[in-house]
Design a protein around this motif. Structure first.
Motif, PDB file in Angstrom:
ATOM      1  N   LEU A 233      29.916  66.499  30.682  1.00  0.00           N
ATOM      2  CA  LEU A 233      29.861  65.243  29.947  1.00  0.00           C
ATOM      3  C   LEU A 233      28.911  64.239  30.602  1.00  0.00           C
ATOM      4  O   LEU A 233      28.118  63.610  29.928  1.00  0.00           O
TER       5      LEU A 233
ATOM      6  N   THR B 244      34.132  63.939  22.194  1.00  0.00           N
ATOM      7  CA  THR B 244      32.768  63.415  22.245  1.00  0.00           C
ATOM      8  C   THR B 244      32.229  63.322  20.825  1.00  0.00           C
ATOM      9  O   THR B 244      32.097  64.341  20.144  1.00  0.00           O
TER      10      THR B 244
ATOM     11  N   LYS C  45      27.443  60.075  17.850  1.00  0.00           N
ATOM     12  CA  LYS C  45      26.440  59.181  18.445  1.00  0.00           C
ATOM     13  C   LYS C  45      26.198  59.546  19.900  1.00  0.00           C
ATOM     14  O   LYS C  45      25.049  59.525  20.375  1.00  0.00           O
ATOM     15  N   THR C  46      27.265  59.871  20.614  1.00  0.00           N
ATOM     16  CA  THR C  46      27.140  60.242  22.020  1.00  0.00           C
ATOM     17  C   THR C  46      26.434  61.582  22.170  1.00  0.00           C
ATOM     18  O   THR C  46      25.629  61.780  23.081  1.00  0.00           O
TER      19      THR C  46
ATOM     20  N   HIS D 239      23.016  61.214  24.051  1.00  0.00           N
ATOM     21  CA  HIS D 239      23.276  61.498  25.467  1.00  0.00           C
ATOM     22  C   HIS D 239      23.359  62.990  25.761  1.00  0.00           C
ATOM     23  O   HIS D 239      22.588  63.514  26.583  1.00  0.00           O
ATOM     24  N   ILE D 240      24.257  63.690  25.084  1.00  0.00           N
ATOM     25  CA  ILE D 240      24.506  65.102  25.405  1.00  0.00           C
ATOM     26  C   ILE D 240      23.278  65.955  25.103  1.00  0.00           C
ATOM     27  O   ILE D 240      22.737  66.634  25.993  1.00  0.00           O
TER      28      ILE D 240
ATOM     29  N   CYS E  37      31.003  71.843  20.183  1.00  0.00           N
ATOM     30  CA  CYS E  37      31.728  70.581  19.997  1.00  0.00           C
ATOM     31  C   CYS E  37      33.113  70.869  19.444  1.00  0.00           C
ATOM     32  O   CYS E  37      33.259  71.503  18.399  1.00  0.00           O
TER      33      CYS E  37
ATOM     34  N   TYR F 165      36.781  61.758  29.753  1.00  0.00           N
ATOM     35  CA  TYR F 165      36.852  61.581  28.304  1.00  0.00           C
ATOM     36  C   TYR F 165      36.771  60.103  27.929  1.00  0.00           C
ATOM     37  O   TYR F 165      36.173  59.745  26.907  1.00  0.00           O
TER      38      TYR F 165
ATOM     39  N   MET G 221      33.266  59.058  27.543  1.00  0.00           N
ATOM     40  CA  MET G 221      32.642  59.486  26.296  1.00  0.00           C
ATOM     41  C   MET G 221      33.126  58.635  25.119  1.00  0.00           C
ATOM     42  O   MET G 221      32.344  58.293  24.222  1.00  0.00           O
TER      43      MET G 221
ATOM     44  N   ASP H 192      34.062  55.545  25.320  1.00  0.00           N
ATOM     45  CA  ASP H 192      33.415  54.238  25.465  1.00  0.00           C
ATOM     46  C   ASP H 192      31.969  54.290  24.983  1.00  0.00           C
ATOM     47  O   ASP H 192      31.485  53.351  24.340  1.00  0.00           O
ATOM     48  N   ARG H 193      31.259  55.368  25.309  1.00  0.00           N
ATOM     49  CA  ARG H 193      29.886  55.516  24.824  1.00  0.00           C
ATOM     50  C   ARG H 193      29.837  55.492  23.298  1.00  0.00           C
ATOM     51  O   ARG H 193      28.912  54.953  22.695  1.00  0.00           O
ATOM     52  N   GLU H 194      30.842  56.106  22.697  1.00  0.00           N
ATOM     53  CA  GLU H 194      30.882  56.201  21.237  1.00  0.00           C
ATOM     54  C   GLU H 194      31.311  54.893  20.592  1.00  0.00           C
ATOM     55  O   GLU H 194      31.151  54.706  19.383  1.00  0.00           O
TER      56      GLU H 194
END
Length: 299
Positions: free
Chosen positions: A160, A180, A183-184, A188-189, A209, A239, A242, A244-246
């Motif tokens: 991650l 995840t 958007k992440t 990012h990934i 995923c 997690y 992830m 929070d990123r989203e």
């Protein structure tokens, strides 16, 4: 995008037979793969070797086996044996698990997990190919050659953060994700792991995923139910990062919920984000949800 089936560990009299039946159903439904978690019930590799050997024509994967409790050569030997039983259909997903699990439950140190995973893969991958291993790292050592049948299966790393994604892209065959969102994955990934693979001269990595999914006409109720079932995953730091990123406050906010058109649109968004394999954790309205997934898998 390929579709996989998430195998459930149900409390039944014969869990191996139940697992076999689930794998057979996944084949009948048109799924290209079936995935089993390794937590505190069935040993995933042993269960897949026994149940999966009775059902041909489908990839079987672990998502994921924690690396700390087993020496990498021991895990390689077990995975090679399982792959031999499955006729070469195994994909080994491995991961670090989480600090409370590794330290409080198993009694291992969770210090410098990224370094530990790097050393682990430096032994696991060549050992699983039947190559001679002469390795001495700071945390792990090995000097052996395995003659076990079943060598040469794909290895995916639950990755991650940037360091783990770069590692997965550089030395492994891809990653297995959980909690995840699209958007992440897109921002990012996919770019991180793909760039690492390209720099290492490797093929484009698999991005598997896994997300909660429910086809429903009451998405608010489904999100609330997902939050009840998956609440703990919002508390693990990896997690949580992830989510929070989203921009997701809770696990339910990344669950794929809605009517058929809404769910199909969200699946298409994941494919555009770079997902190569989608595996649904169906948590409600199973018959209706299965109908949609079967249609998508048969495409």
């Amino acid at each position: 995008m390929r579709y996989g089936s998430f195998l459930a560990e149900r409390q039944v009299a014969d869990p191996i037979a139940d697992l076999r039946d689930q794998i057979a159903q996944a084949v009948a439904d048109g799924f290209s793969s079936a995935w089993l978690s390794h937590i505190f019930s069935l040993d995933a590799l042993t269960a897949l070797a026994v149940a999966g050997s009775q059902v041909p024509a489908i990839e079987l994967g672990t998502s994921v086996v924690p690396v700390h409790p087993r020496h990498p050569a021991a895990l390689a030997q077990q995975a090679m044996t399982a792959n031999a039983a499955l006729g070469g259909r195994l994909t080994l997903g491995v991961g670090l698990s989480h600090q409370p699990v590794i330290e409080a439950m198993f009694g291992y140190s969770f210090d410098r997990p990224g370094q530990y995973m790097r050393e682990y893969l430096d032994i696991l991958i060549p050992a699983s190919r039947g190559e001679q291993v002469a390795y001495e790292g700071e945390r792990l050592k090995a000097g052996l050659t395995l003659t076990t049948p079943g060598s040469g299966f794909p290895v995916l790393v639950a990755a991650l953060g940037p360091r783990m994604l770069k590692l997965a892209g550089t030395v492994a065959d891809g990653t297995v994700l959980w909690m995840t969102g699209p958007k992440t994955i897109a921002g990012h990934i996919t770019p991180t792991i793909t760039a690492a693979a390209a720099e290492a001269g490797r093929e484009a990595p698999r991005i598997v995923c896994q997300l909660p999914l429910c086809v429903t006409d009451d998405p608010a109720a489904a999100v609330a139910r997902a939050n009840e079932i998956f609440e703990i995953y919002g508390q693990f730091p990896s997690y949580r990062a992830m989510l929070d990123r989203e921009g997701a406050a809770t696990p339910g906010d990344v669950a794929i919920v809605g009517d058929e058109d809404t769910v199909l649109a969200k699946l298409a968004e994941l494919e555009r984000a770079g997902v190569t394999d989608f595996v649904a954790s169906v948590f409600a309205n199973r018959d209706r949800t299965r109908t949609l997934l079967t249609g998508a898998a048969k495409g």
